[in-house]
Design a protein around this motif. Structure first.
Motif, short mmCIF file in Angstrom:
data_model
loop_
_atom_site.label_atom_id
_atom_site.label_comp_id
_atom_site.label_asym_id
_atom_site.label_seq_id
_atom_site.Cartn_x
_atom_site.Cartn_y
_atom_site.Cartn_z
N LEU A 74 3.68 13.93 -4.65
CA LEU A 74 4.20 12.58 -4.08
C LEU A 74 3.26 12.17 -3.04
O LEU A 74 3.08 12.99 -2.26
CB LEU A 74 5.70 12.86 -3.60
CG LEU A 74 6.76 12.90 -4.67
CD1 LEU A 74 8.01 13.18 -3.95
CD2 LEU A 74 6.83 11.79 -5.52
N THR A 75 2.72 10.94 -3.18
CA THR A 75 1.76 10.61 -2.23
C THR A 75 2.51 9.81 -0.88
O THR A 75 1.85 9.71 0.11
CB THR A 75 1.08 9.42 -2.73
OG1 THR A 75 1.87 8.33 -3.07
CG2 THR A 75 0.04 9.79 -4.09
N SER A 76 3.74 9.65 -1.03
CA SER A 76 4.57 9.60 0.21
C SER A 76 5.93 10.00 0.32
O SER A 76 6.66 9.78 -0.65
CB SER A 76 4.64 7.77 0.16
OG SER A 76 5.51 7.38 1.26
N ASP A 134 8.37 8.80 1.65
CA ASP A 134 9.46 7.97 1.65
C ASP A 134 9.88 7.42 0.12
O ASP A 134 10.80 6.70 -0.02
CB ASP A 134 9.14 6.79 2.53
CG ASP A 134 8.86 7.02 3.92
OD1 ASP A 134 9.58 7.97 4.44
OD2 ASP A 134 8.12 6.33 4.61
N PHE A 135 8.81 7.51 -0.75
CA PHE A 135 8.94 7.20 -1.94
C PHE A 135 10.31 7.47 -2.83
O PHE A 135 10.90 6.66 -3.34
CB PHE A 135 7.98 7.52 -2.93
CG PHE A 135 7.82 6.73 -4.60
CD1 PHE A 135 7.58 5.56 -4.52
CD2 PHE A 135 8.37 7.66 -5.50
CE1 PHE A 135 7.35 4.85 -5.78
CE2 PHE A 135 8.52 6.85 -6.75
CZ PHE A 135 8.08 5.86 -6.86
N LYS A 193 13.93 6.11 -2.55
CA LYS A 193 14.36 4.81 -3.15
C LYS A 193 15.65 5.34 -4.12
O LYS A 193 16.07 4.27 -4.62
CB LYS A 193 13.30 3.95 -3.61
CG LYS A 193 12.49 3.46 -2.60
CD LYS A 193 11.41 2.61 -3.33
CE LYS A 193 10.33 3.17 -4.02
NZ LYS A 193 9.37 2.33 -4.41
N ASP A 212 11.36 0.79 -13.73
CA ASP A 212 10.36 0.55 -12.51
C ASP A 212 8.88 1.02 -13.17
O ASP A 212 7.90 0.45 -12.64
CB ASP A 212 10.56 1.47 -11.39
CG ASP A 212 11.73 1.06 -10.53
OD1 ASP A 212 12.10 -0.15 -10.60
OD2 ASP A 212 12.28 1.72 -9.66
N GLU A 263 2.66 2.75 -8.92
CA GLU A 263 3.04 4.01 -8.32
C GLU A 263 3.57 4.94 -9.53
O GLU A 263 4.48 5.75 -9.59
CB GLU A 263 4.20 3.94 -7.64
CG GLU A 263 4.14 2.80 -6.38
CD GLU A 263 3.66 3.66 -5.20
OE1 GLU A 263 3.03 4.77 -5.29
OE2 GLU A 263 3.67 3.00 -4.16
N ASN A 297 3.82 8.60 -8.72
CA ASN A 297 5.13 9.10 -7.80
C ASN A 297 6.35 8.86 -8.77
O ASN A 297 7.02 9.63 -8.60
CB ASN A 297 5.24 8.13 -6.85
CG ASN A 297 4.41 8.25 -5.63
OD1 ASN A 297 4.02 9.59 -5.31
ND2 ASN A 297 3.78 7.43 -4.88
N LEU A 298 6.52 7.72 -9.63
CA LEU A 298 7.58 7.69 -10.70
C LEU A 298 7.47 8.86 -11.55
O LEU A 298 8.63 9.25 -11.81
CB LEU A 298 7.11 6.50 -11.39
CG LEU A 298 7.76 5.12 -10.44
CD1 LEU A 298 7.06 3.87 -11.22
CD2 LEU A 298 9.23 5.00 -10.30
N THR A 303 8.87 11.85 -9.82
CA THR A 303 10.23 11.73 -9.45
C THR A 303 11.00 12.14 -10.68
O THR A 303 12.14 12.48 -10.55
CB THR A 303 10.50 10.39 -8.83
OG1 THR A 303 9.59 9.85 -7.64
CG2 THR A 303 12.08 10.04 -8.41
#
Length: 553
Positions: free
Chosen positions: A101-103, A105-106, A109, A162, A168, A171-172, A175
């Motif tokens: 994960l690059t963030s 916070d991602f 959500k 998404d 992203e 990240n998706l 996740t």
């Protein structure tokens, strides 16, 4: 046992801690927490191995006892610990995914919090439920998997939406993997819940079957709880249904012992309708229906438990006098039903079609049965089994039964119950009952008697005696009704039953005899084609396992 339980509880505590650490890692991405999760994995693996070794050691050293409860608890503990370790592994997999994960916070959500809450609540209950044997809480642990499935499906649809936007992507995808591991934890929780049910009830049963049992018992007028009943699987069924015996432990409003059956809805519906039909034809021959319940694609049935022995048990273990009496009562019941349900209209037969449908399954178990390496009767050519079946299928089209009766449809000796005290015969497993050729029931009965894997000379002689007697009973009924094609149809029906029975027999010599019997019968039908069927020479010795001299005439 005390040591096993102690290590099991440590394993549960450590697994619960892994879940909490993983939950926290998704919130703050602390590298120290990631390393701690990874480090704890080895300790959890070791605990699982210790419990596993102790379980198998105790099972090995356990003395045979009619009380299966200690053994069931050990088996349940082993299943629980294997799945706890698997949950801990999923936590490690989730932790490792966070590195992509690059963030931090991602992932916030998406609602991973609800899934973790459900997981933590379920895992925290495990040791308490095991200690107290609380069935309702074991069921709640099982139901967590359904809730996790719903949460996963909801989030997955959002993630797919998404993902289609094209932003992203890394990240998706990461996740999705994290949520997928959370969903797989639910599968392990379900396994744990069902293991707890096993420890409490003393039998392996899935949650949908427990719920079906509850509902079906309620329909029967049962006022107690599942804790008031004894529950025991009936092994040996190849029907695909769950079949178990239930009875009361103490007075609770439950009127009698029963047989609980759960399976595909159409199958159970059909069995229920057939039981009602049998009750109209011959009251008392089929079990009474106590309760019935449907849910989605499955249904369950609670029927009367019929006292007595199945005919295969009678033939193998009862005295000669009891066996003779059982044969007499069965003969009277059978012929009475056949006369009562006879419909004087021609009835097509499909023995070779049934055989063709099952042929791939036969070849999976016995691939060497594909080719008959020997001359067919009256020829020096070899013939492939499929060609032989196809040829007999064409002949069979010209051999309809001259009349029909209401057949059992699965007339194995273990589906016929004899009650010596009441001098009565009962039929069970009635899903396939229908109006049809009585020869099908005759053939299935004869082959089910033949295929019993017993090779003791005296017992085999008893089985041969039964086969000889009932062939004469069936032949006499055919003669009475003027059925001129009886022996030819019986040969095709026997060939079907002999060959399909080899799917369940791995003894090469014994299954080979049944396969050879099937070929001989089909070849005799082929050789006689074009001649009067009333003159068909049926080889009666083929029903006797120990008499092979006629094959070499």
């Amino acid at each position: 046992m005390k040591a096993i339980i102690g290590n099991f509880k440590l394993l549960a505590i450590e697994t619960e801690n892994q879940i909490k650490l993983t939950h926290g890692l998704l919130s703050d991405f602390n590298i120290d927490v990631l390393e701690k999760i990874t480090a704890q994995d080895d300790y959890i693996d070791n605990l699982k191995t210790i419990v596993e070794n102790a379980c198998f050691s105790d099972i090995y050293n356990m003395k045979r006892s009619p009380d299966m409860a200690p053994l069931n608890r050990i088996r349940a503990l082993h299943i629980i610990c294997v799945n706890l370790e698997r949950i801990a592994d999923f936590c490690v997999n989730i932790a490792r995914q966070t590195q992509y994960l690059t963030s931090k916070d991602f992932i916030q959500k998406y609602d991973y919090q609800s899934m973790f809450l459900e997981i933590q609540q379920s895992v925290s209950r495990i040791t308490r439920v095991f200690d107290h044997g609380n069935l309702s809480q074991a069921l709640e642990i099982c139901r967590a998997e359904f809730k996790l499935d719903d949460l996963w499906e909801h989030t997955f649809n959002i993630l797919l939406r998404d993902l289609k936007k094209g932003d992203e992507v890394t990240n998706l995808v990461t996740t999705i993997f994290i949520f997928r591991y959370l969903e797989r934890i639910g599968d392990s929780i379900l396994n744990i819940g069902e293991a707890l049910i096993f420890a409490i009830m003393g039998d392996r049963i899935k949650i949908r079957q427990v719920e079906a049992l509850e509902k079906t018992l309620t329909e029967s007028g049962f006022k107690g709880t599942l804790g008031d009943i004894d529950f025991a699987s009936i092994w040996g069924s190849r029907s695909g249904c769950r079949i178990s015996k239930v009875s009361r432990k103490k007075p609770s409003g439950f009127q009698a012992q029963g047989i609980f059956k759960e399976g595909k809805i159409l199958k159970i519906q059909k069995e229920r309708a057939n039981i009602n039909q049998w009750e109209k034809i011959c009251p008392g021959v089929a079990p009474k229906v106590f309760g019935y319940y449907e849910k989605y694609r499955t249904a369950s049935l609670l029927v009367e438990f019929l006292s007595g022995c199945t005919l295969d048990q009678v033939f193998l273990s009862e005295s000669s006098a009891v066996m003779e009496n059982a044969m007499f009562v069965f003969e009277q019941t059978l012929t009475d039903i056949w006369h009562k349900t006879l419909v004087s209209e021609p009835c097509p037969t499909d023995y070779m079609f049934q055989l063709m449908q099952r042929f791939p399954a036969i070849c999976r178990v016995h691939p060497d049965f594909l080719i008959f390496h020997g001359p067919r009767e009256g020829s020096h050519k070899t013939i492939e089994d499929r060609d032989l079946i196809q040829a007999c299928h064409k002949i069979e089209k010209g051999l309809p039964a001259p009349f029909s009766i209401f057949i059992h449809g699965d007339f194995n000796t273990n589906n016929i119950v004899y009650n010596h005290e009441d001098q009565k015969i009962h039929y069970i497993d009635l899903y396939r009952s229908r109006q049809g050729d009585y020869v099908q029931d005759a053939a299935v009965f004869l082959v089910s008697n033949f295929r019993v894997p017993v090779f003791d000379v005296e017992l085999r002689a008893r089985l041969n005696k039964v086969s000889h007697h009932f062939y004469n009973v069936f032949h006499h009924f055919a003669f009475e009704q003027g059925d001129l094609t009886f022996n030819a149809r019986l040969s095709l029906a026997l060939a079907r039953s002999f060959l399909t029975s080899t799917r369940f027999e791995l003894n090469k010599e014994f299954s080979g005899v049944m396969c050879q019997n099937a070929r001989i019968l089909m070849e005799r039908v082929m050789a006689h084609h074009g001649k009067p069927w009333e003159n068909f020479p049926f080889p009666g010795e083929i029903l006797h396992y120990d008499n092979e001299s006629w094959r070499h005439e």
